[in-house]
Write an enzyme that holds these catalytic residues in place. Structure first.
Site, mmCIF file in Angstrom:
data_model
loop_
_atom_site.group_PDB
_atom_site.id
_atom_site.type_symbol
_atom_site.label_atom_id
_atom_site.label_comp_id
_atom_site.label_asym_id
_atom_site.label_seq_id
_atom_site.Cartn_x
_atom_site.Cartn_y
_atom_site.Cartn_z
ATOM 1 N N SER A 95 74.140 -66.025 88.224
ATOM 2 C CA SER A 95 74.569 -64.722 88.738
ATOM 3 C C SER A 95 75.440 -63.919 87.779
ATOM 4 O O SER A 95 75.568 -62.716 87.936
ATOM 5 C CB SER A 95 75.301 -64.904 90.060
ATOM 6 O OG SER A 95 76.381 -65.790 89.911
ATOM 7 N N LYS A 115 69.882 -60.033 98.647
ATOM 8 C CA LYS A 115 69.561 -59.458 97.339
ATOM 9 C C LYS A 115 68.169 -58.800 97.422
ATOM 10 O O LYS A 115 68.072 -57.679 97.878
ATOM 11 C CB LYS A 115 69.713 -60.528 96.272
ATOM 12 C CG LYS A 115 71.155 -61.099 96.369
ATOM 13 C CD LYS A 115 71.515 -62.073 95.358
ATOM 14 C CE LYS A 115 72.801 -62.833 95.706
ATOM 15 N NZ LYS A 115 73.954 -62.047 96.103
ATOM 16 N N HIS A 129 69.107 -65.268 93.144
ATOM 17 C CA HIS A 129 68.867 -64.102 92.279
ATOM 18 C C HIS A 129 67.457 -64.089 91.687
ATOM 19 O O HIS A 129 67.122 -63.188 90.922
ATOM 20 C CB HIS A 129 69.893 -64.065 91.142
ATOM 21 C CG HIS A 129 71.273 -63.782 91.624
ATOM 22 N ND1 HIS A 129 71.756 -62.506 91.818
ATOM 23 C CD2 HIS A 129 72.266 -64.619 91.995
ATOM 24 C CE1 HIS A 129 72.998 -62.571 92.266
ATOM 25 N NE2 HIS A 129 73.335 -63.847 92.387
HETATM 26 C C1 LIG Z 1 73.643 -68.157 93.286
HETATM 27 C C2 LIG Z 1 74.165 -67.645 94.589
HETATM 28 N N1 LIG Z 1 74.023 -68.387 95.689
HETATM 29 C C3 LIG Z 1 74.461 -67.976 96.889
HETATM 30 C C4 LIG Z 1 75.087 -66.744 97.037
HETATM 31 C C5 LIG Z 1 75.601 -66.333 98.364
HETATM 32 O O1 LIG Z 1 74.787 -65.407 98.940
HETATM 33 P P1 LIG Z 1 75.308 -64.324 100.001
HETATM 34 O O2 LIG Z 1 76.153 -63.353 99.244
HETATM 35 O O3 LIG Z 1 74.064 -63.734 100.528
HETATM 36 O O4 LIG Z 1 76.103 -65.047 101.034
HETATM 37 C C6 LIG Z 1 75.227 -65.929 95.925
HETATM 38 C C7 LIG Z 1 75.854 -64.600 96.061
HETATM 39 O O5 LIG Z 1 75.963 -63.817 95.201
HETATM 40 C C8 LIG Z 1 74.777 -66.382 94.669
HETATM 41 O O6 LIG Z 1 74.926 -65.642 93.561
#
Ligand SMILES: Cc1ncc(COP(=O)(O)O)c(C=O)c1O
Length: 405
Positions: free
Chosen positions: A185, A244, A213
């Site tokens: 990310s 996303k 992502h």
């Molecule tokens: C790799 C990863 N996993 C999980 C999440 C968590 O997702 P959410 O923001 O939809 O709760 C994110 C959030 O940016 C993320 O980058």
């Protein structure tokens, strides 16, 4: 002495950020007008930091489904699925996601964060071992803390280091679960999944890929990195988010494990929180259909990402290694990053300021996330602004110096 005095260091950082201009941790839009445009302080800004990869937040069919659902089923479920029961939409969405990934089972969670919490904390119990990439998202770290297993970090994207650590566990009892992300990310780099899958096969570990992502971004049908790398058969669990590419909120995990549904009665982040409201489920289901029926969204996304990535590199900025929709520009130091971020915002460009310790190698980053909905003009405007501010800050060679070199 205040109960919050223990956060004096964080308060200092926050005060410093506020003193330098707008507070990046509390940007307050007057309005968000489209997937790529917002109003901030009465001025129009290009949104280049929203993870809205397919631009589906304003898709008319997703909005229509969401409105129909709220009218017919109300605003919320007011409880968890084990207490209040499942709505038809929860089950339909789980079936659609399982079908999309070609898996037997799917569980939907209220956020992507909770999906990692719920899955990691339950798969890895006392006496088990969770082996995670050092650059893992906070939800993976927090999920590992919530579980009872041993947590081992391996060097970012280093299958050799992973192999070494698993070899050390060869004679140690307990299950081993490797966790990696499809696209990371912060820097937008992908995991070397072929090599990691080979380590998994050799060592008998399980493998979980967080495609937060990369869903809708990578792979012939948008299933993510496992599809793109051709190793889906080696991946035991795929976690993803709706926040996303699918433009809403929520998370999920799919698997072929025959007893996967047991998680519904042991996973506390699933059991003890309210389930997603019908309107969110309805728009997410429709977004999944849109993603499947319109591969052109992914093509546009890829070409926009390439344009920004190539443009920034041609200007002389240092970015992450791959032309994915997350394009992060490294800044020389924290003060410069904060000032640069403010200058971009003043110029009409919103993106994410990512500061150490939340960044790989403690490098301050200006993190962009490109959307299929960006126009070429918007990407070019962003590039022009980066160039202008980069020159003003002395971070880029002047054209004259470059010509002489
Ligand atoms: C790799 C990863 N996993 C999980 C999440 C968590 O997702 P959410 O923001 O939809 O709760 C994110 C959030 O940016 C993320 O980058």
């Amino acid at each position: 002495m205040s109960i919050l005095a223990k956060y004096a260091a964080q308060k200092g950082v926050l005060d410093g950020l506020k003193a330098a201009g707008a507070n990046p941790l509390d940007v307050h839009f007057d309005a968000v007008l489209s997937p790529t445009e917002g109003l901030l302080g009465g001025r129009s800004v290009i949104l280049l930091g929203t993870n809205n990869y397919l631009g589906l937040t304003f898709d008319q069919s997703c909005i229509d489904r969401s409105v129909e659902a709220v009218r017919s089923q109300g605003t919320g479920t007011t409880g968890s699925r084990i207490a209040n029961g499942s709505y038809d939409g929860h089950c339909k969405l789980e079936k659609a996601l399982a079908d999309f990934y070609g898996r037997e089972h799917c569980m939907v969670f209220t956020t992507g964060y909770q999906a990692n919490l719920g899955v990691l904390s339950t798969l890895v119990g006392r006496g088990d071992h969770l082996i995670i990439d050092a650059d893992s998202h906070a939800s993976i770290y927090d999920g590992s803390r919530l579980g009872q297993g041993e947590v081992i970090r391996f060097r970012h994207n280093d299958p050799k280091d992973l192999h070494k650590r698993l070899k050390r566990l060869a004679d140690v009892p307990g299950d081993k679960l490797i966790v990696v992300e499809g696209i990371y990310s912060m820097l937008g780099d992908t995991a070397p999944l072929k090599e990691i899958a080979a380590v998994k096969r050799e060592t008998g570990a399980y493998l979980l890929v967080d495609e937060a992502h990369s869903m809708g971004v990578l792979g012939a049908t948008g299933r993510g990195l496992a599809e793109a790398a051709g190793v889906e058969a080696d991946v035991d669990f795929i976690v993803g988010t709706f926040s996303k590419s699918l433009g809403s909120v929520g998370g999920f995990c799919v698997s072929d494990h025959p007893d996967f549904d047991l998680l519904r009665v042991v996973s506390r982040p699933y059991m003890f929180t309210a389930s997603l409201p019908p309107s969110i489920i309805a728009s997410t289901l429709q977004a999944l259909h849109r993603m499947e029926e319109e591969p052109g969204l992914r093509t546009r996304l890829t070409s926009n990402a390439r344009r920004l990535f190539d443009g920034l590199n041609a200007l002389g900025f240092t970015t992450g290694p791959e032309a994915n929709p997350i394009v992060a520009v490294a800044m020389p130091d924290r003060e410069c990053a904060i000032a640069f971020w403010n200058a971009l915002l003043q110029g009409g460009l919103y993106l994410n300021l990512a500061l150490p310790p939340a960044t790989p190698n403690n490098t301050p980053l200006l993190r962009s996330s490109v959307s299929a909905a960006h126009t070429t003009e918007q990407i070019d405007t962003a590039l022009r602004l980066f160039e202008k501010v980069g020159r003003e800050f002395g971070l880029l060679e002047t054209p004259a110096r470059r010509a002489r070199a």
